[in-house]
Scaffold this motif. Structure first.
Motif, PDB file in Angstrom:
ATOM      1  N   LEU A   1       0.849  -1.194   0.000  1.00  0.00           N
ATOM      2  CA  LEU A   1       0.000   0.000   0.000  1.00  0.00           C
ATOM      3  C   LEU A   1       0.886   1.247   0.000  1.00  0.00           C
ATOM      4  O   LEU A   1       2.065   1.173   0.363  1.00  0.00           O
ATOM      5  N   PRO A   2       0.350   2.404  -0.386  1.00  0.00           N
ATOM      6  CA  PRO A   2       1.134   3.638  -0.305  1.00  0.00           C
ATOM      7  C   PRO A   2       1.577   3.931   1.121  1.00  0.00           C
ATOM      8  O   PRO A   2       0.922   3.512   2.090  1.00  0.00           O
ATOM      9  N   SER A   3       2.664   4.656   1.248  1.00  0.00           N
ATOM     10  CA  SER A   3       3.212   4.969   2.575  1.00  0.00           C
ATOM     11  C   SER A   3       2.185   5.627   3.480  1.00  0.00           C
ATOM     12  O   SER A   3       2.083   5.322   4.671  1.00  0.00           O
ATOM     13  N   VAL A   4       1.396   6.554   2.910  1.00  0.00           N
ATOM     14  CA  VAL A   4       0.413   7.283   3.715  1.00  0.00           C
ATOM     15  C   VAL A   4      -0.660   6.349   4.258  1.00  0.00           C
ATOM     16  O   VAL A   4      -1.220   6.596   5.334  1.00  0.00           O
TER      17      VAL A   4
ATOM     18  N   VAL B   1       6.357   9.882   6.008  1.00  0.00           N
ATOM     19  CA  VAL B   1       5.222  10.760   5.760  1.00  0.00           C
ATOM     20  C   VAL B   1       4.680  11.203   7.113  1.00  0.00           C
ATOM     21  O   VAL B   1       5.082  10.692   8.155  1.00  0.00           O
ATOM     22  N   LYS B   2       3.742  12.128   7.094  1.00  0.00           N
ATOM     23  CA  LYS B   2       3.137  12.585   8.333  1.00  0.00           C
ATOM     24  C   LYS B   2       2.484  11.402   9.042  1.00  0.00           C
ATOM     25  O   LYS B   2       1.715  10.657   8.451  1.00  0.00           O
ATOM     26  N   GLY B   3       2.802  11.233  10.299  1.00  0.00           N
ATOM     27  CA  GLY B   3       2.230  10.139  11.066  1.00  0.00           C
ATOM     28  C   GLY B   3       3.043   8.859  11.025  1.00  0.00           C
ATOM     29  O   GLY B   3       2.698   7.880  11.685  1.00  0.00           O
ATOM     30  N   LEU B   4       4.140   8.865  10.249  1.00  0.00           N
ATOM     31  CA  LEU B   4       4.988   7.668  10.170  1.00  0.00           C
ATOM     32  C   LEU B   4       6.413   8.036  10.561  1.00  0.00           C
ATOM     33  O   LEU B   4       7.132   8.691   9.810  1.00  0.00           O
ATOM     34  N   SER B   5       6.806   7.610  11.743  1.00  0.00           N
ATOM     35  CA  SER B   5       8.176   7.829  12.196  1.00  0.00           C
ATOM     36  C   SER B   5       8.825   6.473  12.380  1.00  0.00           C
ATOM     37  O   SER B   5       8.153   5.473  12.621  1.00  0.00           O
TER      38      SER B   5
ATOM     39  N   ILE C   1       7.871  25.291 -14.707  1.00  0.00           N
ATOM     40  CA  ILE C   1       7.593  24.434 -15.860  1.00  0.00           C
ATOM     41  C   ILE C   1       6.120  24.019 -15.813  1.00  0.00           C
ATOM     42  O   ILE C   1       5.694  23.366 -14.854  1.00  0.00           O
ATOM     43  N   PRO C   2       5.329  24.416 -16.790  1.00  0.00           N
ATOM     44  CA  PRO C   2       3.914  24.015 -16.800  1.00  0.00           C
ATOM     45  C   PRO C   2       3.789  22.504 -16.981  1.00  0.00           C
ATOM     46  O   PRO C   2       4.555  21.893 -17.720  1.00  0.00           O
ATOM     47  N   TYR C   3       2.820  21.919 -16.312  1.00  0.00           N
ATOM     48  CA  TYR C   3       2.660  20.468 -16.379  1.00  0.00           C
ATOM     49  C   TYR C   3       1.177  20.124 -16.316  1.00  0.00           C
ATOM     50  O   TYR C   3       0.324  20.946 -15.953  1.00  0.00           O
ATOM     51  N   ARG C   4       0.876  18.887 -16.660  1.00  0.00           N
ATOM     52  CA  ARG C   4      -0.479  18.361 -16.484  1.00  0.00           C
ATOM     53  C   ARG C   4      -0.357  16.922 -16.001  1.00  0.00           C
ATOM     54  O   ARG C   4       0.516  16.175 -16.456  1.00  0.00           O
ATOM     55  N   THR C   5      -1.197  16.549 -15.067  1.00  0.00           N
ATOM     56  CA  THR C   5      -1.183  15.173 -14.572  1.00  0.00           C
ATOM     57  C   THR C   5      -2.053  14.339 -15.514  1.00  0.00           C
ATOM     58  O   THR C   5      -3.278  14.355 -15.415  1.00  0.00           O
ATOM     59  N   SER C   6      -1.408  13.659 -16.429  1.00  0.00           N
ATOM     60  CA  SER C   6      -2.141  12.871 -17.413  1.00  0.00           C
ATOM     61  C   SER C   6      -2.624  11.544 -16.845  1.00  0.00           C
ATOM     62  O   SER C   6      -3.488  10.888 -17.426  1.00  0.00           O
ATOM     63  N   TYR C   7      -2.063  11.157 -15.697  1.00  0.00           N
ATOM     64  CA  TYR C   7      -2.476   9.882 -15.097  1.00  0.00           C
ATOM     65  C   TYR C   7      -2.129   9.884 -13.619  1.00  0.00           C
ATOM     66  O   TYR C   7      -1.052  10.310 -13.227  1.00  0.00           O
ATOM     67  N   GLU C   8      -3.059   9.431 -12.784  1.00  0.00           N
ATOM     68  CA  GLU C   8      -2.844   9.276 -11.349  1.00  0.00           C
ATOM     69  C   GLU C   8      -3.213   7.854 -10.961  1.00  0.00           C
ATOM     70  O   GLU C   8      -4.231   7.339 -11.415  1.00  0.00           O
ATOM     71  N   SER C   9      -2.402   7.246 -10.114  1.00  0.00           N
ATOM     72  CA  SER C   9      -2.678   5.866  -9.714  1.00  0.00           C
ATOM     73  C   SER C   9      -1.944   5.550  -8.415  1.00  0.00           C
ATOM     74  O   SER C   9      -0.869   6.105  -8.155  1.00  0.00           O
TER      75      SER C   9
ATOM     76  N   VAL D   1       1.692  10.253 -12.060  1.00  0.00           N
ATOM     77  CA  VAL D   1       2.112  10.342 -10.663  1.00  0.00           C
ATOM     78  C   VAL D   1       1.216   9.501  -9.753  1.00  0.00           C
ATOM     79  O   VAL D   1       0.093   9.135 -10.121  1.00  0.00           O
ATOM     80  N   PHE D   2       1.736   9.221  -8.560  1.00  0.00           N
ATOM     81  CA  PHE D   2       0.939   8.547  -7.549  1.00  0.00           C
ATOM     82  C   PHE D   2      -0.170   9.485  -7.058  1.00  0.00           C
ATOM     83  O   PHE D   2      -0.173  10.684  -7.368  1.00  0.00           O
ATOM     84  N   LEU D   3      -1.083   8.955  -6.280  1.00  0.00           N
ATOM     85  CA  LEU D   3      -2.222   9.735  -5.793  1.00  0.00           C
ATOM     86  C   LEU D   3      -1.780  10.793  -4.779  1.00  0.00           C
ATOM     87  O   LEU D   3      -0.694  10.705  -4.204  1.00  0.00           O
ATOM     88  N   PRO D   4      -2.624  11.806  -4.544  1.00  0.00           N
ATOM     89  CA  PRO D   4      -2.313  12.820  -3.523  1.00  0.00           C
ATOM     90  C   PRO D   4      -1.993  12.165  -2.181  1.00  0.00           C
ATOM     91  O   PRO D   4      -2.611  11.173  -1.790  1.00  0.00           O
ATOM     92  N   GLY D   5      -1.020  12.740  -1.478  1.00  0.00           N
ATOM     93  CA  GLY D   5      -0.537  12.154  -0.235  1.00  0.00           C
ATOM     94  C   GLY D   5       0.813  11.496  -0.411  1.00  0.00           C
ATOM     95  O   GLY D   5       1.530  11.258   0.556  1.00  0.00           O
ATOM     96  N   SER D   6       1.166  11.224  -1.673  1.00  0.00           N
ATOM     97  CA  SER D   6       2.460  10.622  -1.978  1.00  0.00           C
ATOM     98  C   SER D   6       3.560  11.676  -1.902  1.00  0.00           C
ATOM     99  O   SER D   6       3.457  12.746  -2.509  1.00  0.00           O
ATOM    100  N   VAL D   7       4.626  11.376  -1.168  1.00  0.00           N
ATOM    101  CA  VAL D   7       5.761  12.300  -1.072  1.00  0.00           C
ATOM    102  C   VAL D   7       6.464  12.415  -2.419  1.00  0.00           C
ATOM    103  O   VAL D   7       6.907  13.504  -2.812  1.00  0.00           O
TER     104      VAL D   7
END
Length: 283
Positions: free
Chosen positions: A128-131, A150-154, A204-212, A184-190
């Protein structure tokens, strides 16, 4: 008699891996002054400096690199000797949480070695993702978590894992496009946050063409030539092209890899797997 104390060798490795004496002191659970004194004492005995001290970091000298190679071997041999004696008595079950980008490349060889040493220990891996893993180790759903801080993981610092921009060989210079298409990975990913922040700083302008949440999903998008991906270096497929300043892309801050343990993990199978993970990933 010429003696190389294993505790001091542990300090040498910790300083080399963290690049910082204060952080190394945290890793070995000693004071910063104690670590500095032990290294200075060894340098005096050898008659050679082992590290170059810089304002914010320390790096091994050529002699330091030589000793570091032997130090890692000595510590690995110590661990193997210990396991060879105690492993017949070690049984039980260990659950470990690992995000996709680490599980794909870092974990398999470690688990293979661990299983060979402790064949009676059952291992469960939760990907699973770190978060998402942070609350699981806190409530004891998993025993160990090897993930990005990540926040909450020490947890115990393992190493800084570099990040890279990567593209499939067939991408046909997609990195030139503006806005830059990124997967890119989903929001919450470092990793996601570091990459996007780097692009914004570089204007640099960008667009998130895919999130997973899945590494496989990001790589599939890149393989299709539809995006570039910011990944931990360990997760970049060997056939991918690394992109950087020569391609007009900014550097991405490294990920801080840690090993966290639940309150219920204070038992031999967890202790030995934790030690194996730390010793292998700090090499």
């Amino acid at each position: 008699m010429k003696a190389l104390d294993l505790d001091v060798m542990t300090m040498i490795v910790a300083v080399a891996d963290t690049g910082n004496i204060s952080r190394a002191a945290e890793v070995v659970h000693r004071s910063q002054s104690a670590v500095s004194m032990q290294i200075k004492t060894l340098e005096t005995a050898l008659g050679k400096p082992l590290f170059v001290r810089k304002p914010r970091s320390v790096i091994p000298t050529q002699d330091g690199e030589v000793l570091l190679t032997y130090a890692r071997r000595m510590l690995a041999l110590r661990d193997e000797a210990w396991a060879a004696v105690v492993r017949p008595d070690v049984t039980g079950r260990v659950s470990i949480g690992v995000p996709d980008d680490y599980a794909s490349s870092l974990l398999p060889p470690i688990l293979k070695k661990f299983s060979a040493s402790y064949p009676k220990v059952e291992i469960q891996v939760v990907g699973l993702p770190s978060v998402a893993l942070a609350p699981m180790v806190k409530d004891g759903s998993v025993d160990l978590v090897c993930a990005t801080r990540v926040k909450g993981l020490s947890g115990e610092f393992i190493r800084l894992e570099p990040m890279e921009w990567a593209a499939a060989p067939s991408a046909d210079e997609i990195w030139r496009e503006r806005p830059l298409p990124i997967a890119v990975f989903l929001p919450g990913s470092v990793a996601r946050e570091n990459a996007i922040r780097s692009l914004e700083r570089a204007k640099i302008p960008y667009r998130t063409s895919y999130e997973s949440p899945s590494l496989l999903g990001l790589l599939s998008m890149a393989e299709a030539g539809l995006a570039i991906v910011p990944l931990a270096r360990c997760a970049v497929p060997a056939h991918f092209t690394l992109l950087g300043r020569a391609h007009g892309l900014p550097e991405i801050p490294a990920l801080e890899m840690v090993l966290a343990r639940s309150s219920a993990s204070k038992r031999p199978p967890c202790d030995f797997l934790a030690e194996k993970i730390v010793s292998e990933l700090r090499r």
